[in-house]
Design a protein around this motif. Structure first.
Motif, mmCIF file in Angstrom:
data_model
loop_
_atom_site.group_PDB
_atom_site.id
_atom_site.type_symbol
_atom_site.label_atom_id
_atom_site.label_comp_id
_atom_site.label_asym_id
_atom_site.label_seq_id
_atom_site.Cartn_x
_atom_site.Cartn_y
_atom_site.Cartn_z
ATOM 1 N N UNK A 31 55.695 17.416 32.007
ATOM 2 C CA UNK A 31 57.143 17.581 31.903
ATOM 3 C C UNK A 31 57.820 16.262 31.527
ATOM 4 N N UNK A 32 57.401 15.174 32.155
ATOM 5 C CA UNK A 32 57.985 13.870 31.845
ATOM 6 C C UNK A 32 57.574 13.413 30.448
ATOM 7 N N UNK A 33 56.337 13.705 30.061
ATOM 8 C CA UNK A 33 55.867 13.325 28.727
ATOM 9 C C UNK A 33 56.667 14.038 27.652
ATOM 10 N N UNK A 34 56.972 15.322 27.893
ATOM 11 C CA UNK A 34 57.695 16.112 26.903
ATOM 12 C C UNK A 34 59.064 15.511 26.595
ATOM 13 N N UNK A 35 59.666 14.831 27.566
ATOM 14 C CA UNK A 35 60.988 14.238 27.367
ATOM 15 C C UNK A 35 60.946 13.022 26.459
ATOM 16 N N UNK A 36 59.749 12.494 26.219
ATOM 17 C CA UNK A 36 59.616 11.334 25.345
ATOM 18 C C UNK A 36 59.586 11.706 23.870
ATOM 19 N N UNK A 37 59.310 12.981 23.585
ATOM 20 C CA UNK A 37 59.140 13.378 22.196
ATOM 21 C C UNK A 37 60.396 13.103 21.373
ATOM 22 N N UNK A 38 60.190 12.417 20.232
ATOM 23 C CA UNK A 38 61.300 12.086 19.355
ATOM 24 C C UNK A 38 62.085 10.866 19.760
ATOM 25 N N UNK A 39 61.681 10.209 20.864
ATOM 26 C CA UNK A 39 62.435 9.068 21.356
ATOM 27 C C UNK A 39 61.986 7.758 20.706
ATOM 28 N N UNK A 40 62.915 6.817 20.620
ATOM 29 C CA UNK A 40 62.575 5.446 20.261
ATOM 30 C C UNK A 40 62.048 4.760 21.506
ATOM 31 N N UNK A 41 60.909 4.092 21.374
ATOM 32 C CA UNK A 41 60.260 3.492 22.538
ATOM 33 C C UNK A 41 59.688 2.125 22.178
ATOM 34 N N UNK A 42 59.497 1.286 23.209
ATOM 35 C CA UNK A 42 58.653 0.109 23.042
ATOM 36 C C UNK A 42 57.233 0.533 23.362
ATOM 37 N N UNK A 43 56.260 -0.103 22.709
ATOM 38 C CA UNK A 43 54.869 0.317 22.815
ATOM 39 C C UNK A 43 54.021 -0.826 23.361
ATOM 40 N N UNK A 44 53.229 -0.526 24.383
ATOM 41 C CA UNK A 44 52.247 -1.473 24.903
ATOM 42 C C UNK A 44 51.182 -0.673 25.636
ATOM 43 N N UNK A 45 50.236 -1.369 26.258
ATOM 44 C CA UNK A 45 49.185 -0.682 27.006
ATOM 45 C C UNK A 45 48.572 -1.646 28.000
ATOM 46 N N UNK A 46 48.166 -1.112 29.139
ATOM 47 C CA UNK A 46 47.475 -1.921 30.147
ATOM 48 C C UNK A 46 46.167 -1.287 30.581
ATOM 49 N N UNK A 47 45.817 -0.172 29.922
ATOM 50 C CA UNK A 47 44.592 0.538 30.286
ATOM 51 C C UNK A 47 44.027 1.215 29.042
ATOM 52 N N UNK A 48 42.719 1.230 28.931
ATOM 53 C CA UNK A 48 42.081 1.860 27.780
ATOM 54 C C UNK A 48 42.490 3.328 27.691
ATOM 55 N N UNK A 49 42.925 3.748 26.497
ATOM 56 C CA UNK A 49 43.294 5.140 26.270
ATOM 57 C C UNK A 49 44.683 5.500 26.740
ATOM 58 N N UNK A 50 45.454 4.530 27.224
ATOM 59 C CA UNK A 50 46.791 4.835 27.730
ATOM 60 C C UNK A 50 47.841 4.041 26.969
ATOM 61 N N UNK A 51 49.008 4.673 26.740
ATOM 62 C CA UNK A 51 50.146 4.010 26.124
ATOM 63 C C UNK A 51 51.246 3.841 27.160
ATOM 64 N N UNK A 52 51.778 2.642 27.268
ATOM 65 C CA UNK A 52 52.955 2.414 28.091
ATOM 66 C C UNK A 52 54.177 2.511 27.180
ATOM 67 N N UNK A 53 54.946 3.557 27.361
ATOM 68 C CA UNK A 53 56.092 3.824 26.495
ATOM 69 C C UNK A 53 57.378 3.701 27.307
ATOM 70 N N UNK A 54 58.288 2.869 26.833
ATOM 71 C CA UNK A 54 59.576 2.685 27.499
ATOM 72 C C UNK A 54 60.686 3.110 26.558
ATOM 73 N N UNK A 55 61.473 4.070 26.971
ATOM 74 C CA UNK A 55 62.534 4.594 26.125
ATOM 75 C C UNK A 55 63.584 3.528 25.846
ATOM 76 N N UNK A 56 64.109 3.557 24.628
ATOM 77 C CA UNK A 56 65.154 2.616 24.224
ATOM 78 C C UNK A 56 66.525 3.268 24.182
#
Length: 788
Positions: free
Chosen positions: A529-554
């Protein structure tokens, strides 16, 4: 022969998708002008600069987005014909009453008005003429149709030959298209042509034959030469008299000199034709369109094959031609001496046969440095003794005081330009090729980045699997690496797709080797549910774990004031010169727009959902909430039914109504809608990124309003409806004046057919019904026109 646009493919990696950047000396050069980033415009301006046709606006800037006056275009045409020296003799004449002795271009205008073209017997006419009342209008902006017509006259086409068709420019545009002069141009005829577009048009003319000729204008009129195709062995050869930066090919025994800004290193090893000026200096390189090439990194070699990074084995016959260190050898002669990590260019024929291998020179010096501290000049090692260089950061003029810790600097000695980038990416160090000890590429967030040799020392401090922040050049090469505690990711992207908790993010400020935005994949670490709210959003992109994206909405940072469109000011503050504008409708995908699409004078803060700023606090990204209306598809409503699930257990199964619009021969994509529409209702619809199975939901819709009995004379517009979205004119009714959308659609209610252009609809009837989406004050435009 037309100049091949293949070069653009080699230069594209030097561009950024959002913030215009400039190539480094270790990548592609943008040419002799520091503000030209488009690869096609860069090549055109550089060719014209070397021929003395253009000199820019001073201080190394060309201003490609600016427009040209009729007088400025006149001067370019005269210089292209090699007649610039004759202009001074025309200064004392008065031909046009608005081009008097005080006008800088008087000599050029008078000369152009006195030059016959096409021959007297064919009704040739003059190179340029006035507007019919004894005036020339030298300071009017030149239009696309005028520019094309004048260049055809330069090529020897007479006024009589071009005067065909219903409108004065019809014959010229048809002729230009048939001979390839306007290849890839789709501008409205009366649109003002930019300086960058003009440069491309002039360059294409140079490689077009004159009327009834076979060889290009450059060869027959300017004394140039196009050499036979050969393999480029070096872009930094030294001539017998000690001149460096020359080009050596298999077609000549000595290198060819050039004053061209550094060519892209990716041209080495490729087949190409050299284009020379009358003095035998290179002004352009035409890469071959035949066959294919690819670049690989050698891991190990055997007499009949070598292994490349990734484990692939490339078969090589012992007698295969090899070019190495400027010499032609065979693979059998050199395979034992090829070191690991050597890059090789493989050239294949159209049939897929390996024709030759080009091994790049070892130990190529890189020109990148990292600002480890501020103050003074942290890039003094790059600029050396040069003191009169320019500083450009993130595509804009800057000073050394704008440099921040961990910024990356690269220096183009040819143009004396120090390019500074603050582009960074934080993520897990996934892989290095061919090895962590000698990395030519590294993989972070599932994307592979080329590594400059200067980055080897800093990368050595990290192990595979650790979290790392890459410090990147403007064209996405790794110049170094630091721990995330030292510097954080600056990468911005759009969440293109959410599948459960998996995300696909397209970068806005970083391109891959194919010239397309880099794409990152990974798990969001959030629930569905929380992931679905990110769709289409502008985000900053980083990662701290293999296979994972840290996405922060702008999208949480809106505007503190309204946008003054004409003044280019937000809340009273100016905007960055390289600002990027985006618009989003509901849960739809953000789409990039231009200022030309903003027809309202003011956009209130309530319609601005995000404001991004650069290192200097300048606004460089604005995201609007549905302000132009251009993200909708307009036409007649077409009703349908969505496919339903066989299980019947999902609430979505109850939603089976779809809506699309017909605005030509085909209908738009069908969208799932819970709203009741009527068939043939005139509406606009916008798609959401949210989907039910494979069908998008309806994000928003608008019911078009109408004004009847509008006469054709009420339209004030270009003669051609164009092919873009930006307005092409206006229509005035008894109560308002509305802009006309560039992609306006027109329908014949009697014949139930669609017109190709608005002009066709106006010609059919003098009484039209216009349909618009909102008031002019709200940014509305005419979207649809109906005649009976």
């Amino acid at each position: 022969m037309k100049l091949k646009r293949m070069l653009a493919a080699f230069l594209t990696a030097a561009l950024l998708a959002v913030l215009p950047a400039f190539p480094t000396a270790s990548a592609a050069s943008s040419g002799g002008f520091v503000d030209v980033t488009d690869p096609t415009v860069a090549q055109a301006t550089e060719t014209l600069r070397l021929l003395g046709i253009v000199s820019g606006g001073g201080n190394g800037y060309f201003y490609p987005a600016g427009n040209l006056t009729r007088a400025e275009f006149c001067k370019m045409a005269i210089e292209t014909m090699g007649l610039g020296a004759k202009a001074e003799a025309q200064m004392n004449r008065t031909i046009f009453k608005d081009v008097l002795g005080s006008h800088w271009a008087r000599g050029y205008v008078n000369l152009a008005a006195s030059l016959p073209v096409g021959g007297e017997e064919s009704g040739g006419g003059m190179l340029m003429v006035g507007v019919g009342d004894g005036t020339f209008h030298p300071d009017d902006r030149i239009t696309y149709a005028e520019a094309v017509t004048i260049l055809l006259r330069v090529l020897g086409y007479s006024t009589k030959e071009l005067a065909t068709g219903g409108l004065w420019y019809d014959g010229a545009l048809a002729t230009a298209k048939s001979i390839g002069l306007t290849e890839d141009f789709t501008l409205p005829v009366n649109s003002q042509i930019t300086r960058g577009q003009t440069a491309i048009l002039f360059e294409q003319m140079l490689f077009t034959p004159k009327k009834d000729g076979k060889d290009p204008y450059l060869v027959t009129e300017l004394g140039g030469e196009i050499l036979k195709e050969a393999v480029i062995l070096s872009l930094d050869a030294t001539t017998d008299d000690g001149v460096t930066g020359a080009v050596l090919t298999t077609g000549g025994e000595v290198p060819y000199k050039t004053d061209h800004a550094p060519f892209a290193p990716t041209l080495e090893g490729r087949r190409a034709k050299l284009v020379l000026d009358r003095n035998g200096k290179i002004i352009a390189i035409q890469p071959s369109a035949a066959g294919t090439t690819r670049t690989v990194s050698v891991v190990s070699t055997e007499v009949t094959y070598f292994t490349v990074s990734g484990g692939e084995r490339v078969s090589v016959a012992p007698a295969t031609t090899v070019y190495k260190d400027g010499k032609s050898l065979t693979y059998k002669d050199v395979y034992l001496n090829i070191k690991a990590s050597t890059q090789a260019v493989l050239c294949y024929s159209a049939a897929g046969k390996l024709e030759y291998v080009f091994f790049t020179a070892a130990d190529v010096a890189e020109t990148a440095a990292i600002a480890k501290a501020t103050g003074g000049n942290p890039f003094s090692s790059l600029v050396g003794s040069d003191t009169d260089y320019r500083v450009v950061k993130n595509g804009l003029p800057a000073t050394l005081s704008d440099v921040r810790q961990y910024d990356v600097g690269t220096y183009d000695k040819a143009t004396k330009t120090l390019y500074v980038s603050d582009l960074r990416l934080t993520g897990v160090y996934g892989n290095a090729s061919p090895s962590p000890a000698t990395p030519l590429t590294v993989t972070v967030l599932g994307s592979e980045f080329p590594v400059l040799s200067s980055a080897a020392d800093t990368l050595a401090g990290f192990q595979i699997g650790s979290t790392i922040t890459l410090l990147l050049t403007a064209d996405g090469q790794v110049a170094g690496a630091v721990a995330p505690t030292e510097a954080k990711s600056t990468t911005v992207g759009i969440v293109e797709k959410i599948d459960g908790t998996s995300a696909t993010v397209a970068s806005l400020d970083m391109l891959g080797g194919d010239g397309k935005p880099r794409t990152f994949y990974g798990d969001t670490g959030l629930n569905a549910a929380m992931s679905a709210k990110l769709q289409g959003q502008l985000v900053t992109v980083s990662s701290s774990k293999v296979g994972q994206l840290n996405l922060t909405r702008l999208s949480a940072s809106g505007a503190s004031g309204s946008l003054d469109v004409n003044a280019r000011a937000l809340g009273g503050s100016g905007l960055s010169e390289n600002i990027r504008l985006y618009e989003r409708v509901g849960a739809g995908a953000p789409a990039e727009i231009s200022f030309a699409q903003l027809t309202r004078a003011t956009v209130p803060a309530s319609k601005i959902t995000y404001v991004g700023k650069d290192y200097a606090g300048r606004v460089n990204i604005i995201v609007f909430d549905d302000v132009t209306g251009d993200q909708y598809k307009y036409g007649m409503a077409v009703l349908g039914t969505a496919s339903s699930s066989s299980s019947g257990s999902s609430p979505d199964d109850a939603i089976n109504t779809t809506i699309s619009v017909q605005s030509g021969d085909e209908a738009s994509e069908a969208l799932i809608s819970g709203t009741n529409f009527k068939a043939d209702q005139l509406i606009g619809i916008a798609a959401s990124l949210e989907r039910v199975r494979d069908t998008p939901r309806l994000a928003a819709w608008v019911d078009l309003k109408s004004v009847t009995k509008v006469s054709r004379s009420a339209f004030d517009m270009d003669d051609d409806a164009g092919s873009g979205i930006a307005p092409i004119g206006t229509v005035t009714t008894s109560s308002m004046t509305l802009p006309i959308a560039g992609n306006v659609v027109c329908y014949n209610k009697t014949t139930k057919t669609w017109f190709a252009t608005l002009n066709e609809a106006r010609a059919y009837s003098n009484s039209l019904t216009i349909y618009y989406d909102r008031t002019p004050q709200e940014g509305g435009k005419v979207r649809l026109v109906v005649v009976e």
